[in-house]
Design a protein around this motif. Sequence first.
Motif, short mmCIF file in Angstrom:
data_model
loop_
_atom_site.label_atom_id
_atom_site.label_comp_id
_atom_site.label_asym_id
_atom_site.label_seq_id
_atom_site.Cartn_x
_atom_site.Cartn_y
_atom_site.Cartn_z
N VAL A 293 18.54 18.69 0.88
CA VAL A 293 17.58 17.64 0.52
C VAL A 293 17.59 16.52 1.56
O VAL A 293 16.53 16.04 1.97
CB VAL A 293 17.90 17.07 -0.88
N LEU A 294 18.77 16.09 2.02
CA LEU A 294 18.88 14.97 2.95
C LEU A 294 19.38 15.46 4.31
O LEU A 294 20.43 16.09 4.40
CB LEU A 294 19.83 13.90 2.41
N ASN A 295 18.61 15.15 5.35
CA ASN A 295 19.03 15.44 6.72
C ASN A 295 19.09 14.13 7.50
O ASN A 295 18.15 13.33 7.47
CB ASN A 295 18.05 16.40 7.40
N VAL A 296 20.21 13.94 8.21
CA VAL A 296 20.40 12.75 9.03
C VAL A 296 20.27 13.15 10.50
O VAL A 296 20.96 14.07 10.95
CB VAL A 296 21.78 12.12 8.77
N THR A 297 19.40 12.46 11.23
CA THR A 297 19.13 12.79 12.63
C THR A 297 19.29 11.55 13.50
O THR A 297 18.77 10.48 13.16
CB THR A 297 17.71 13.35 12.79
N ALA A 298 20.01 11.68 14.60
CA ALA A 298 20.11 10.62 15.61
C ALA A 298 19.20 10.98 16.77
O ALA A 298 18.98 12.16 17.06
CB ALA A 298 21.55 10.46 16.07
N PHE A 299 18.66 9.97 17.45
CA PHE A 299 17.79 10.24 18.59
C PHE A 299 17.94 9.17 19.65
O PHE A 299 18.39 8.04 19.38
CB PHE A 299 16.32 10.36 18.14
N ALA A 300 17.60 9.53 20.87
CA ALA A 300 17.57 8.60 21.99
C ALA A 300 16.40 9.00 22.88
O ALA A 300 16.07 10.18 22.98
CB ALA A 300 18.89 8.65 22.77
N GLY A 301 15.77 8.02 23.50
CA GLY A 301 14.61 8.34 24.31
C GLY A 301 14.20 7.20 25.21
O GLY A 301 14.90 6.21 25.37
N ALA A 302 13.03 7.36 25.83
CA ALA A 302 12.52 6.37 26.77
C ALA A 302 11.01 6.56 26.90
O ALA A 302 10.45 7.56 26.43
CB ALA A 302 13.20 6.50 28.13
N GLY A 303 10.37 5.58 27.53
CA GLY A 303 8.94 5.67 27.72
C GLY A 303 8.41 4.45 28.44
O GLY A 303 9.15 3.74 29.14
N ALA A 304 7.12 4.20 28.27
CA ALA A 304 6.45 3.07 28.92
C ALA A 304 5.86 2.16 27.86
O ALA A 304 5.12 2.62 26.99
CB ALA A 304 5.37 3.57 29.87
N ASN A 305 6.16 0.86 27.92
CA ASN A 305 5.60 -0.15 27.02
C ASN A 305 4.39 -0.78 27.72
O ASN A 305 4.52 -1.36 28.81
CB ASN A 305 6.65 -1.20 26.68
N ILE A 306 3.23 -0.66 27.10
CA ILE A 306 1.99 -1.21 27.66
C ILE A 306 1.61 -2.41 26.79
O ILE A 306 1.23 -2.25 25.62
CB ILE A 306 0.88 -0.16 27.65
N ALA A 307 1.73 -3.62 27.33
CA ALA A 307 1.48 -4.85 26.57
C ALA A 307 0.25 -5.57 27.10
O ALA A 307 -0.04 -5.54 28.31
CB ALA A 307 2.70 -5.76 26.65
N TRP A 308 -0.47 -6.24 26.20
CA TRP A 308 -1.67 -7.00 26.58
C TRP A 308 -1.95 -8.08 25.53
O TRP A 308 -1.20 -8.24 24.58
CB TRP A 308 -2.86 -6.05 26.75
#
Length: 379
Positions: free
Chosen positions: A135-150
């Motif tokens: 019923v319950l699954n615990v997942t860890a994650f790490a990542g990256a990307g580009a933040n486009i702000a305006w």
Amino acid sequence: MNTMKSLFAASLLALGTISAMAQATYTDQNGDEYTFNKHWFLDLQGGAQYTLGEAKFGDLLSPNVQLGLGYQFSPVFGMRLQANGWQSKGGWAGFRAQKGETPYNAQYKYKYVAPGVDFMFNLSNLFCGWNPNRVLNVTAFAGAGANIAWDNDEVNELAATMKNMNAYNLEYLWDGTKVRPYGRAGIELAFKVSKSVSLMLEGNANVISDKYNSKKADNPDWYFNALAGLRINLGTSATKKEKPVEPEPAPAPVQKVEEPAPAPAPVVEKKVEEIRRDIFFTINSNKISAKENQKILEVIDFLVKYPEAKVVVTGYADKGTGNDRVNDRIAAKRAAAVVWMLEKRYGIPAERITEESKGARVQPFAENDMNRVSIMIAK
């Protein structure tokens, strides 16, 4: 960004290790066996963001949404392309540029969207084993990307009223559209409500350039997201294996009763005869098809014809699928399925049968798929 480089290196190493894992199987309390399937999934989430800053906590909260499309490569490892965004905030609470000034209070907001990729690790499956009914699954994650702000107009309008912007730390004031790299990590809780749908709670922390909120702080800026939503599996994540279907029993061979010879025949040394039949199976299966059952009947006829003959049944698995633990189990099941037919269905005494299993450590055939076999040798 040295931390981010280390993060990517660790993620890629984990990808190589986990991708080598064998196809996962699970057997429930009813004896039903399930096989893991690689599959796509879709995430739909919404919630709130807190942008780290010098204003009151409540003044720095913003709405937040996130869309994600991912692929689960194994019970443990998955990847997700996601886009997170809406707006971030900055401000001041009781700020004095100089001693004796009236405390300055103001807030401002600006818009952003941050596409990126996440490397995801299911901790429940990693430490407790894969279970498609959990019923319950615990997942860890790490990542990256580009933040486009305006749309940073609000702080620019506030800056126009200040005699000295730098006194308010606005040394990184920006306008127009800015693209900056970011890194992030987080954890999610997925509560399964059906075979295809899970309710999700997610928290993630994002680190970005010091110039993000227009203020100079001599350290990176941060924003934190708390999200809730749905995960929808776009495909079947687990397949229930069919149990072997027992073929219809064949009529027992008719044994001829020979009349006793009128006189003792001279003793003649008999030539040793033997028969070999290969019982082939489909991948991850120990089901005996009707076609392969005909081969078993040929061995039965031989054993009836030669009451002193014995049979050796050896199960195998192909080396191209699974690991030794998985292959040892399926090879043993294949041998057991043939032995069951000989003993239980056709009445061959157990003392005339030898059962063996060699997994995938021995490959009797050059072609990989032909090694999903039980070999019967009677002599």
